[in-house]
Structures are given as C-alpha cells and as structure tokens.
Write a protein that holds these residues in place. Sequence first.
Motif, short mmCIF file in Angstrom:
data_model
loop_
_atom_site.label_atom_id
_atom_site.label_comp_id
_atom_site.label_asym_id
_atom_site.label_seq_id
_atom_site.Cartn_x
_atom_site.Cartn_y
_atom_site.Cartn_z
N ARG A 1 0.81 -1.42 0.16
CA ARG A 1 -0.21 -0.40 -0.13
C ARG A 1 0.90 1.54 0.56
O ARG A 1 0.31 2.45 -0.62
CB ARG A 1 -0.86 0.11 0.80
N ALA A 2 1.85 1.37 1.15
CA ALA A 2 2.99 2.61 0.53
C ALA A 2 3.09 2.54 -0.43
O ALA A 2 3.64 3.36 -0.49
CB ALA A 2 3.52 2.35 1.92
N GLU A 3 3.54 1.86 -1.45
CA GLU A 3 4.36 1.68 -2.99
C GLU A 3 2.80 2.38 -4.22
O GLU A 3 3.59 2.39 -4.69
CB GLU A 3 4.87 0.56 -2.89
N GLY A 4 1.50 2.29 -3.47
CA GLY A 4 1.23 3.02 -4.33
C GLY A 4 -0.28 1.47 -4.53
O GLY A 4 -1.35 2.57 -4.93
N ARG A 5 -0.27 0.90 -3.79
CA ARG A 5 -1.22 -0.08 -4.63
C ARG A 5 -1.92 0.29 -3.29
O ARG A 5 -2.19 -0.32 -2.49
CB ARG A 5 -0.61 -1.92 -4.08
N ASN A 6 -3.21 0.08 -3.79
CA ASN A 6 -4.66 0.26 -3.53
C ASN A 6 -5.37 -1.00 -2.79
O ASN A 6 -6.53 -1.31 -2.68
CB ASN A 6 -5.61 1.68 -4.68
N LEU A 7 -4.50 -1.82 -2.10
CA LEU A 7 -5.53 -2.95 -1.70
C LEU A 7 -5.50 -2.56 -0.32
O LEU A 7 -5.44 -1.60 0.47
CB LEU A 7 -4.23 -3.81 -1.37
N VAL A 8 -6.63 -3.02 0.14
CA VAL A 8 -6.94 -3.18 2.16
C VAL A 8 -6.83 -4.47 2.73
O VAL A 8 -6.44 -5.70 2.56
CB VAL A 8 -8.50 -2.88 2.01
N PHE A 9 -6.72 -4.83 3.21
CA PHE A 9 -6.41 -5.76 4.77
C PHE A 9 -7.42 -6.11 6.05
O PHE A 9 -7.89 -5.20 6.83
CB PHE A 9 -5.35 -5.82 5.57
N LEU A 10 -7.80 -7.09 5.57
CA LEU A 10 -8.77 -7.12 7.28
C LEU A 10 -8.66 -8.84 7.88
O LEU A 10 -8.15 -10.12 7.37
CB LEU A 10 -9.51 -8.26 6.34
N PRO A 11 -8.01 -8.31 9.04
CA PRO A 11 -7.36 -8.98 9.53
C PRO A 11 -8.00 -10.64 9.69
O PRO A 11 -9.08 -10.73 10.11
CB PRO A 11 -7.75 -9.00 11.41
N PHE A 12 -7.63 -12.03 9.38
CA PHE A 12 -7.69 -13.36 9.81
C PHE A 12 -7.53 -14.20 10.83
O PHE A 12 -7.92 -14.88 11.71
CB PHE A 12 -6.85 -13.89 8.85
N SER A 13 -6.23 -13.62 11.96
CA SER A 13 -5.66 -14.41 13.07
C SER A 13 -5.11 -14.09 13.70
O SER A 13 -3.57 -13.12 12.79
CB SER A 13 -5.28 -16.39 12.56
N ALA A 14 -5.48 -14.02 15.02
CA ALA A 14 -3.74 -12.64 15.78
C ALA A 14 -3.32 -14.93 16.20
O ALA A 14 -2.24 -13.78 17.35
CB ALA A 14 -5.07 -12.79 16.82
#
Length: 331
Positions: free
Chosen positions: A99-112
């Motif tokens: 994302r910092a490199e410009g890819r507009n992806l998003v993150f959804l937590p799966f496992s802690a």
Amino acid sequence: MQREAAKPTRRSLLLLAGAALAIPRALHAGQHPPLNVGVLEFGTVGWEIETIRRLGLDTAAGVQVTATRLASNDAARIAFLGGGVDVIVTDLLWAARMRAEGRNLVFLPFSATEGALMVPPASAIAGVADLAAKAVGVAGGALDKNWLLLQAYARRKADLDLARAARPAFGAPPLLSQKLEDGELDAALLYWNFCARLEAKGYRRIIGADEITRSFGIAGPIAFIGYAFAERVVAGRPDAIRAFAAASRQAKQVLASQDEAWTALRPLMQADDEATYQTLKRRFVEGIPGRAIGDEQADAAQLYALLAELGGEKLVGAAKTLPDGLYWTGT
C-alpha cells in the motif's frame, strides 16, 4: 421450407416482462464474477474457506467465493499482483509495504495466533538467557519479524545479542521442525501451526510472539495475518468485500462454537493423531480476531514503528509508519 418466426404478441411481451421482474435480486448479484481466493495447499486459511463454501455462507452474504490452490507464499503474492486471484492471506508488513508503494489494497484481519520459541520436552532451556551458544532454528529468514522481536526482547531482558551469542539457523518451517525433533537444534522459532504440532508431542513453548509484543507496550493481540484484497476489488466491488467479511465472521463463529464443524476439515488438517487435531483446533480458535478495528490498528501502528526501527527499509520499505487506509473498515 422454413417457417417464419412468429411475431411476439403484446400478451407474451407482458408475460416476459413480468417474469424478469420476478427474478430475485440475488440472481442478478450472481452475474458478478466470483471472488477468487488464493489458498496455500495446506494452509490454515483453507479451513475457513472450506467452511464458508460448505455451509453456503458466501452466497447467503451475497458473494460467490472460489479458491485457487497455490504452492507457496511467493506463488500467492505473484498471483495476487498479477491479477490471478482477488484475495490472498498474507502478513501485515507485506500488505503495508504494497500500500505504501501505491497499491490500493486493503487488509482484513484473519488470525492473531502467532509463532513461538519451542524446545524439546527435556530441554534445560527455560528462557531467552539460556539461548547463548545454542543452535536456534529461525523460520522465515534473518528479517522475520518474530526473530527481530526476539532479538530486541533478549537485549532488553537478558542483555544478550542473540545474533552473535546464539547459533541461528534459518530455513523452512517443516525442515526446522524436523531438525528440532532429530536433536540437531536446541530450539526453534516457528509459525504457530508447526508449534501446535510440536506442542501435541510434548514440546515446550519458551515464549510466544504475543508475549514479546506485550513486553513492548502493545495492549492486545494483533492479527499479523489477514486477507488482502486487490485494488481492482477495492475500487470496483466494495460490496463483495463487505459480504466476504460477513461470511468470514460467520465461519469463525461456527468453528469457535461447533465441534462438529471441524469433522469435515480434519482431512485438510493433516492431523495424524487426536492430540495434534485438538491442539490445532484450540490454537486456531484462540487466534480468532475479536478486537475493534480501531484498537487493532492503533497497536499495529505502534508495533510497525518498532519493526521499522529494527528491520529498516529491507523489512518495511520506505514507509516508516503504517499507511493510512490499510485496514478494511466496512465503508
């Protein structure tokens, strides 16, 4: 001689129009392409995806989920970046870097659920101070986040430079786990599912990654593993992400509350005995994220800053702070 096609009557047109209006909205939604999830051949995410599909939780939520089997994390990332799959499970640091490199992806937590430092049942090792001069297996390489955190913890708690004082050996988790069992290693820092399999055989956890992070002031468990959604999905199909998130939550609720739901998963788990089966189940359920996204994100930002300091640009890239908008918030 061919007959001339009959011209539609006013009555037939009205009947066709009425039939079209009667088609359920869910059928129109089905015209969207499936959400294709990249799944490692023996990864734990396959357990959740199988539960979603077997119970029809995806279609009930308004999306169709398909799975593409992939051989490794590298293969999953290549498929994801190349457009071969819409979703993969990856670690937070990689998603943040993209994302910092410009890819507009998003993150959804799966496992802690996190990895741990494991030792044989009869080992004299009781803490990090005992790792001096010991052969320590490290899964993931010299820039693995758990290895960096363990080194920082050892410096603070025992004034010990593990990179110099111990004898680290880097390698793939299955190989390191086997070497620990064969007595070629004194300890091994492994991913949680390998730790669970060793735990079922009586191996001991010296310290887990979650305990290490709490020692640095992190308030609660952080899901360092999560679903990453491709930017084309973020931009064009936010409803699909919302539906998938709902199906994921429901699957986790089922797995946390219904023992019988695991029966269908046992062939995927490669659990050779009951102790391994039960330990894998327990550790999976323990790792189900339950925190508010805001709290999770605040702790993740704090730990990310620490890891950026420890690992530098080689670990996190140019971004020294967690990128804005990384977490999927449902909007």
